[in-house]
Design a protein around this motif. Structure first.
Motif, mmCIF file in Angstrom:
data_model
loop_
_atom_site.group_PDB
_atom_site.id
_atom_site.type_symbol
_atom_site.label_atom_id
_atom_site.label_comp_id
_atom_site.label_asym_id
_atom_site.label_seq_id
_atom_site.Cartn_x
_atom_site.Cartn_y
_atom_site.Cartn_z
ATOM 1 N N LYS A 119 -3.402 0.746 -3.782
ATOM 2 C CA LYS A 119 -2.616 1.494 -2.794
ATOM 3 C C LYS A 119 -3.483 2.467 -1.998
ATOM 4 O O LYS A 119 -3.103 2.881 -0.909
ATOM 5 C CB LYS A 119 -1.451 2.204 -3.471
ATOM 6 C CG LYS A 119 -0.464 1.206 -4.059
ATOM 7 C CD LYS A 119 0.788 1.847 -4.537
ATOM 8 C CE LYS A 119 1.706 0.803 -5.128
ATOM 9 N NZ LYS A 119 3.001 0.766 -4.494
ATOM 10 N N SER A 120 -4.638 2.817 -2.524
ATOM 11 C CA SER A 120 -5.557 3.719 -1.828
ATOM 12 C C SER A 120 -6.588 2.978 -0.996
ATOM 13 O O SER A 120 -7.341 3.610 -0.256
ATOM 14 C CB SER A 120 -6.292 4.599 -2.847
ATOM 15 O OG SER A 120 -5.400 5.436 -3.517
ATOM 16 N N HIS B 155 -2.103 9.620 -3.341
ATOM 17 C CA HIS B 155 -2.004 8.430 -4.196
ATOM 18 C C HIS B 155 -2.384 8.769 -5.640
ATOM 19 O O HIS B 155 -1.737 8.318 -6.582
ATOM 20 C CB HIS B 155 -2.884 7.293 -3.671
ATOM 21 C CG HIS B 155 -2.312 6.602 -2.481
ATOM 22 N ND1 HIS B 155 -1.165 5.842 -2.527
ATOM 23 C CD2 HIS B 155 -2.726 6.549 -1.194
ATOM 24 C CE1 HIS B 155 -0.908 5.349 -1.336
ATOM 25 N NE2 HIS B 155 -1.847 5.775 -0.498
ATOM 26 N N GLY C 33 2.954 4.386 -1.224
ATOM 27 C CA GLY C 33 2.906 5.182 -2.450
ATOM 28 C C GLY C 33 4.137 4.964 -3.319
ATOM 29 O O GLY C 33 5.240 4.800 -2.808
ATOM 30 N N TYR D 296 0.801 -1.225 0.000
ATOM 31 C CA TYR D 296 0.000 0.000 0.000
ATOM 32 C C TYR D 296 0.838 1.282 0.000
ATOM 33 O O TYR D 296 0.284 2.366 -0.088
ATOM 34 C CB TYR D 296 -0.948 0.010 1.205
ATOM 35 C CG TYR D 296 -1.813 -1.219 1.258
ATOM 36 C CD1 TYR D 296 -2.801 -1.437 0.311
ATOM 37 C CD2 TYR D 296 -1.613 -2.188 2.236
ATOM 38 C CE1 TYR D 296 -3.576 -2.574 0.334
ATOM 39 C CE2 TYR D 296 -2.392 -3.329 2.269
ATOM 40 C CZ TYR D 296 -3.376 -3.525 1.318
ATOM 41 O OH TYR D 296 -4.139 -4.648 1.347
ATOM 42 N N ILE E 123 -5.646 9.890 -0.010
ATOM 43 C CA ILE E 123 -6.173 9.469 -1.321
ATOM 44 C C ILE E 123 -5.674 10.409 -2.413
ATOM 45 O O ILE E 123 -5.238 9.979 -3.481
ATOM 46 C CB ILE E 123 -7.717 9.401 -1.279
ATOM 47 C CG1 ILE E 123 -8.154 8.283 -0.327
ATOM 48 C CG2 ILE E 123 -8.283 9.197 -2.681
ATOM 49 C CD1 ILE E 123 -9.614 8.345 0.080
#
Length: 122
Positions: free
Chosen positions: A103-104, A94, A32, A30, A91
């Protein structure tokens, strides 16, 4: 405080504490960009290192407030709203670095739980 709210407060609090205290320097799917730690992740977003400590401190404090909010209900609304803003920021970061949606997922999940709690409290 009803049982669902207690469970959600604890889930959110434990998740925040896990990310910021236990998994701070660990790689996860997750993170970035191609980051392997929280510091690398904030660098990927173009944010200064001091900002990472501000955000981290805020999230740890909010996690503690969510746990205390089980007994002191008046702490919850402010915690939910502040954390919603922080999750929206996550969010946006990302999206800024063009991460895949996976990842978000943690930020989106926590934001969703917070919105449930906010609706319940209004």
């Amino acid at each position: 405080m009803i049982t669902l709210a207690i469970i959600l407060n604890l889930v959110i609090a434990m998740t925040l504490l896990n990310v910021w205290l236990i998994r701070f320097n660990k790689q996860t799917i997750y993170r970035g960009g191609n980051s392997n730690s929280m510091a690398e992740e904030f660098f990927t977003y173009g944010l200064p290192k001091w900002f990472m400590y501000v955000i981290g401190s805020m999230k740890v404090i909010i996690a503690i407030l969510l746990i205390l909010g089980i007994w002191i209900d008046s702490l919850n609304l402010y915690s939910y709203i502040t954390l919603c803003v922080l999750m929206l920021g996550a969010i946006i970061m990302h999206v800024k670095v063009k991460d895949k949606i996976i990842k978000s997922v943690p930020a989106i999940s926590i934001l969703t739980l917070l919105l449930v709690l906010l609706v319940e409290n209004l």
